[in-house]
Scaffold this motif. Sequence first.
Motif, short mmCIF file in Angstrom:
data_model
loop_
_atom_site.label_atom_id
_atom_site.label_comp_id
_atom_site.label_asym_id
_atom_site.label_seq_id
_atom_site.Cartn_x
_atom_site.Cartn_y
_atom_site.Cartn_z
N GLY A 224 7.98 0.84 -17.91
CA GLY A 224 8.33 2.25 -18.08
C GLY A 224 9.75 2.35 -18.60
O GLY A 224 10.52 1.38 -18.51
N GLN A 225 10.06 3.53 -19.10
CA GLN A 225 11.39 3.71 -19.68
C GLN A 225 12.46 3.72 -18.59
O GLN A 225 12.14 3.88 -17.41
CB GLN A 225 11.44 5.04 -20.43
N SER A 226 13.71 3.61 -19.02
CA SER A 226 14.81 3.72 -18.06
C SER A 226 14.73 5.09 -17.38
O SER A 226 14.51 6.10 -18.06
CB SER A 226 16.15 3.59 -18.76
N GLY A 227 14.91 5.10 -16.07
CA GLY A 227 14.85 6.36 -15.34
C GLY A 227 13.45 6.79 -15.00
O GLY A 227 13.25 7.87 -14.42
N ALA A 228 12.45 5.95 -15.30
CA ALA A 228 11.06 6.33 -15.02
C ALA A 228 10.74 6.26 -13.53
O ALA A 228 9.81 6.92 -13.06
CB ALA A 228 10.11 5.43 -15.81
N ASP B 246 0.85 -1.18 0.00
CA ASP B 246 0.00 0.00 0.00
C ASP B 246 0.89 1.24 0.00
O ASP B 246 1.63 1.47 0.96
CB ASP B 246 -0.90 -0.03 1.25
N LEU B 247 0.83 1.98 -1.10
CA LEU B 247 1.59 3.23 -1.19
C LEU B 247 0.61 4.39 -1.24
O LEU B 247 -0.35 4.35 -2.00
CB LEU B 247 2.42 3.27 -2.48
N ALA B 248 0.85 5.40 -0.46
CA ALA B 248 -0.04 6.57 -0.50
C ALA B 248 0.79 7.83 -0.67
O ALA B 248 1.61 8.16 0.19
CB ALA B 248 -0.86 6.64 0.78
N ARG B 249 0.64 8.46 -1.81
CA ARG B 249 1.24 9.76 -2.12
C ARG B 249 2.76 9.79 -1.83
O ARG B 249 3.28 10.67 -1.16
CB ARG B 249 0.54 10.87 -1.36
N VAL B 250 3.41 8.78 -2.38
CA VAL B 250 4.85 8.63 -2.13
C VAL B 250 5.66 9.44 -3.13
O VAL B 250 5.43 9.37 -4.34
CB VAL B 250 5.26 7.14 -2.20
N SER B 251 6.61 10.22 -2.61
CA SER B 251 7.52 10.98 -3.47
C SER B 251 8.95 10.72 -3.05
O SER B 251 9.23 10.51 -1.86
CB SER B 251 7.25 12.48 -3.35
N LYS B 252 9.83 10.72 -4.04
CA LYS B 252 11.25 10.56 -3.74
C LYS B 252 12.06 11.41 -4.71
O LYS B 252 11.92 11.28 -5.93
CB LYS B 252 11.65 9.07 -3.86
N THR B 253 12.88 12.27 -4.15
CA THR B 253 13.73 13.13 -4.98
C THR B 253 15.18 12.87 -4.65
O THR B 253 15.53 12.73 -3.47
CB THR B 253 13.40 14.61 -4.69
N PHE B 254 16.01 12.75 -5.69
CA PHE B 254 17.44 12.60 -5.47
C PHE B 254 18.12 13.93 -5.78
O PHE B 254 17.73 14.61 -6.74
CB PHE B 254 18.01 11.48 -6.35
N PRO B 255 19.11 14.29 -4.99
CA PRO B 255 19.78 15.56 -5.22
C PRO B 255 20.45 15.61 -6.60
O PRO B 255 20.92 14.57 -7.06
CB PRO B 255 20.83 15.63 -4.11
N PRO B 256 20.53 16.73 -7.30
CA PRO B 256 20.00 18.01 -6.80
C PRO B 256 18.47 18.13 -6.95
O PRO B 256 17.80 18.58 -6.03
CB PRO B 256 20.72 19.04 -7.65
N GLY C 248 8.23 9.29 -13.05
CA GLY C 248 7.97 9.20 -11.62
C GLY C 248 6.51 9.18 -11.22
O GLY C 248 6.18 9.21 -10.04
N ARG C 249 5.62 9.11 -12.21
CA ARG C 249 4.18 9.08 -11.90
C ARG C 249 3.55 7.83 -12.50
O ARG C 249 3.99 7.37 -13.55
CB ARG C 249 3.48 10.31 -12.50
N LEU C 250 2.52 7.32 -11.85
CA LEU C 250 1.81 6.18 -12.42
C LEU C 250 1.00 6.66 -13.63
O LEU C 250 0.27 7.64 -13.52
CB LEU C 250 0.86 5.57 -11.39
N ALA C 251 1.17 5.96 -14.75
CA ALA C 251 0.49 6.42 -15.95
C ALA C 251 -0.69 5.51 -16.32
O ALA C 251 -1.83 5.93 -16.37
CB ALA C 251 1.48 6.51 -17.10
N THR D 151 16.27 15.56 -8.99
CA THR D 151 15.70 14.50 -9.81
C THR D 151 14.49 13.90 -9.08
O THR D 151 14.63 13.28 -8.03
CB THR D 151 16.75 13.38 -10.05
N HIS D 152 13.32 14.13 -9.65
CA HIS D 152 12.10 13.61 -9.01
C HIS D 152 11.86 12.19 -9.50
O HIS D 152 11.23 11.96 -10.53
CB HIS D 152 10.90 14.50 -9.36
N ALA D 153 12.39 11.21 -8.76
CA ALA D 153 12.29 9.81 -9.18
C ALA D 153 10.86 9.31 -9.07
O ALA D 153 10.37 8.58 -9.94
CB ALA D 153 13.23 8.96 -8.34
#
Lengths: 295, 240
Positions: free
Chosen positions: B44-48, B12-22, B222-225, B24-26
């Motif tokens: 998804g593509q590489s880096g998605a 169960d994931l709810a509104r999960v975000s992860k950003t890598f410096p500087p 980084g988003r579910l499509a 990159t919104h993974a």
Amino acid sequence: MMNFLLAVFSQTWRSITETWRSQLLSLITITLSVLIFTFFYLVYVNTLQLGNRLDNDLRLIVYLDEQPDQALQQEYRRKIEKFEVERITFVSKLEAYDRFKAQLKESDDVLKDVPKDFLPSSIEIYPRRSLHSLAQLKDFSDYLAKLPGVLKVQYGREWVERFYSFVQLLRVVVLLSGTLLILTTTFMIGHSIRLTVFSRKRELELLRLVGASNSYIRVPFFLEGALLGAFGSTAGLSALYLLFRWIQGNFAAQAAQSMFAFSFFSASTLLAIIVLSTLLCAGGSFVSIRKILSI
Amino acid sequence: MSNEEKRPTMIDLARVSKTFPPDTHALDDVSLRIRQGEMIFLTGQSGAGKTTLLRLLCAIDIPDKGYIEIAGQDLSRATDTELQNLRRRIGVAYQDFKLLPDKTVAQNIAYSMEVSYRSRQFIRSQTEKLLTELHLLDKMDAPAGCLSRGEQQRVAIARAAANEPELILADEPTGNLDAETTELVMQLFHRYNEQGATLLVATHDHSIYDYPGSKIIKIENGRLAIQKPVGTGRKAETRA
């Protein structure tokens, strides 16, 4: 539980076989540290035993200018018994002469023209063990010297002082070598654990990823430390025993003639040294692994 | 409520975000619910953000925002011991395999079972069974470092499946495999899925989607499509 133990033992064995070079180095260091410490400790223990034997024979001889009569003997006895003494013996001039003559054996003819009262009368005092410290003996001797009619008090003061100084020095050496043992053991264990962790870095990372518990990771290191301590101390004590046998073999004749008969540690002391070394190494290992891996 | 919806939630994931410096919104505001026994293909593509999502699910990384629950365990509140227990219930086949090259194939696979204090007999038989299934039995005592990439990949998959996990996460599990060995791996996954395990497979490989009852989730930037069922079509839910 059985599976836990099997898994942990197999992990420990795997780790030891993979990092045996650094483990061997630690083992040698622990062996040497234990050898150095136990050598001085053995000398110390034997010196204390020698001290005890000497203590049994320890007596103060109070030389008097005149032969005391019964009343004066009672007075002396009363004053001396204020201190803790085991036995007081009055030796008359005649008794002193007889003793001296007996000591001379065949050469006693040198006393032919000597008057039988040429030796002073004396009091032999055997102090209790509680009075055996150097300071107490000094005080007691000073007190006796001030009694009326006393010429001189003798108890081999210089020799006793030297002996006590030697025991003090040995005590310091034992404490220092004990501290050295703790420091080297802790340092070597820490160093060894660091090397092991470094060489098994990827494996430890994998173990965490597959859900290894802290004890699954920690206990093998703890066991490694304990094994190093147990084997290191056993090897150190074995080396000390060989050294002891060599000294006995080479100096047995001289030792037998003197009062200094060297003896080895009792089984309980040996066990205590091994157990303490094992605990010390296991503890050092435990602290290191907690520090390095933060678990 | 359908039978499928009655099944307990595994992920169960709810509104999960992860950003890598500087910057990159993974993963960006991802919500997803996967029920027990589902088989999901994450594409998804590489880096998605596929690998990031898997890393968050096995608690290698932690999200900047949002909530993740696996088998009822809130990862953000899990103690060390709870996390370790959970990891023993999850089998992960990493993209970089995470094999120990100087250990044998059998030893590499055994790790996932040893930490659960499985008996030696179980470890031995499970290892042999999986290696037979993946056509690697003859490599059992070979050092993992001496194997080809494809063989290493299959060893990583065997390790992920060895402890009979409730959840298998596989990151590009067929990336180095030919069609024949891909089929072996997919049969293995399917067998585990039929036995009740939940599978989440991150992949580029279109040829492996075609399994009845499985479904596809696509990630873009980084988003579910897209989420769509394949075959008989169990459904992965997303929250708005």
